[in-house]
Design an enzyme around this catalytic site. Sequence first.
Site, PDB file in Angstrom:
ATOM      1  N   SER A 175      -2.726 -12.314   3.949  1.00 57.08           N
ATOM      2  CA  SER A 175      -3.240 -12.221   2.577  1.00 57.08           C
ATOM      3  C   SER A 175      -2.201 -12.729   1.582  1.00 57.08           C
ATOM      4  O   SER A 175      -2.558 -13.305   0.546  1.00 57.08           O
ATOM      5  CB  SER A 175      -3.650 -10.783   2.243  1.00 57.08           C
ATOM      6  OG  SER A 175      -2.530  -9.924   2.174  1.00 57.08           O
ATOM      7  N   LYS A 223       0.807  -1.222   0.000  1.00 55.65           N
ATOM      8  CA  LYS A 223       0.000   0.000   0.000  1.00 55.65           C
ATOM      9  C   LYS A 223       0.842   1.275   0.000  1.00 55.65           C
ATOM     10  O   LYS A 223       0.316   2.357  -0.231  1.00 55.65           O
ATOM     11  CB  LYS A 223      -0.986   0.003   1.180  1.00 55.65           C
ATOM     12  CG  LYS A 223      -2.017  -1.097   1.171  1.00 55.65           C
ATOM     13  CD  LYS A 223      -2.946  -1.143  -0.053  1.00 55.65           C
ATOM     14  CE  LYS A 223      -3.653   0.125  -0.390  1.00 55.65           C
ATOM     15  NZ  LYS A 223      -4.847  -0.112  -1.261  1.00 55.65           N
TER      16      LYS A 223
HETATM   17  N1  PMP Z   1      -3.361  -7.429   1.648  1.00 59.88           N
HETATM   18  C1  PMP Z   1      -3.212  -6.631   2.711  1.00 59.88           C
HETATM   19  C2  PMP Z   1      -2.518  -7.163   3.924  1.00 59.88           C
HETATM   20  C3  PMP Z   1      -3.737  -5.318   2.690  1.00 59.88           C
HETATM   21  O1  PMP Z   1      -3.610  -4.527   3.765  1.00 59.88           O
HETATM   22  C4  PMP Z   1      -4.409  -4.859   1.531  1.00 59.88           C
HETATM   23  C5  PMP Z   1      -4.968  -3.461   1.502  1.00 59.88           C
HETATM   24  N2  PMP Z   1      -6.106  -3.300   2.322  1.00 59.88           N
HETATM   25  C6  PMP Z   1      -4.538  -5.738   0.449  1.00 59.88           C
HETATM   26  C7  PMP Z   1      -3.995  -7.007   0.536  1.00 59.88           C
HETATM   27  C8  PMP Z   1      -5.302  -5.355  -0.793  1.00 59.88           C
HETATM   28  O2  PMP Z   1      -4.794  -4.265  -1.475  1.00 59.88           O
HETATM   29  P1  PMP Z   1      -5.716  -3.365  -2.390  1.00 59.88           P
HETATM   30  O3  PMP Z   1      -6.410  -2.369  -1.511  1.00 59.88           O
HETATM   31  O4  PMP Z   1      -4.788  -2.709  -3.343  1.00 59.88           O
HETATM   32  O5  PMP Z   1      -6.721  -4.254  -3.081  1.00 59.88           O
END
Ligand code: PMP
Length: 332
Positions: free
Chosen positions: A289, A47
């Site tokens: 994630s 991010k």
């Molecule tokens: N994985 C994690 C750990 C995140 O913090 C985020 C952002 N909220 C994402 C994936 C997804 O990113 P994006 O907002 O670009 O879809």
Amino acid sequence: MAGVVHSIDELVGHTPLMELDRFERQQHCGAHILAKLEFFNPTGSVKDRAALAMIQAAEQSGALKPGGTIVEQTSGNTGIGLAAFAAARGYRMEIFLERGASLERRLILQAYGARLLDYKDAIGLRPVAERSHPWQEPEREATLAEIAAYCRRTGAYFNNQAANPANPEAHFRTTGPEIWQDAGGNVDVLVCMAGTGGTGSGTARYLRSRNPGLRVVLVQPHPDSRLTPEHPDVQIIDGVLPAYGVPEEELSEYLTPDWSDEYINVRTAEAYATAHDVLHTEGLFLGTSAAAALHAAVQVGQRAEYAGKSIAVILPDNGMKYLSTPMYQQTI
Ligand code: PMP
């Protein structure tokens, strides 16, 4: 001193692309798994790319004035990135933290001096004098409309990553080209999770412009791993949301199924298992994630038709922000 950088802005992006050779063999995966290690960004997550691009866009448009206050709704990583760039520029940060965010996210935001607000602040139920209360997980999240009204009232700048075009644009400009270049143009599949969808939609748009046959796999939290009124205590995959099977009115600007070709649901427990496998085969210490996306990448890479193909998978952050969760406590 040509090799010296002078601000954390310069540390954003250019993250490594690593093929997980040992992990591929362990998982009997016939495809090449190319892991985009986004925890190499300055505050440790993907991010940072969007956070820097959004601040720069707001400065250029004049929406963000010197000494101003930036407000954001975030699961943590965007807020941490914004807080870091804001600190180096003299802006104040106010954060509406999403429910279920790990303890580390909150502590890091507080370390940066960000103020953590909730819906009571947004709708004016809490007097300013009481705002330094100890953090309590709110019963509900503030809506975007409530946050926007709060910003109009206080004169703060609402960054609103979910609808901010500089968010996906950062990935179209940087994440996609970096992957394409480092892979030498060999990218057959992109696998990622989505929160705002900025990373996935922007990266997919660039990679498709180079390879129209690209297959994009959107990895979603399994219904069993989502916070619902029936399951208020489930261990979530921080920062991500589903797009498939969600009513259209609940989707945000870039969190849509249309930039992907298929979805794979992954449970938190499956992500944990993959995290342990890749920790022990490659020495990589992933966030939830990242591990969930990798779990899905292996499933795709085990399909006969992908033998010898290249699968790029986005690994948004590492395990440091999850030490308070059960993720890595199973081995203690
Ligand atoms: N994985 C994690 C750990 C995140 O913090 C985020 C952002 N909220 C994402 C994936 C997804 O990113 P994006 O907002 O670009 O879809």
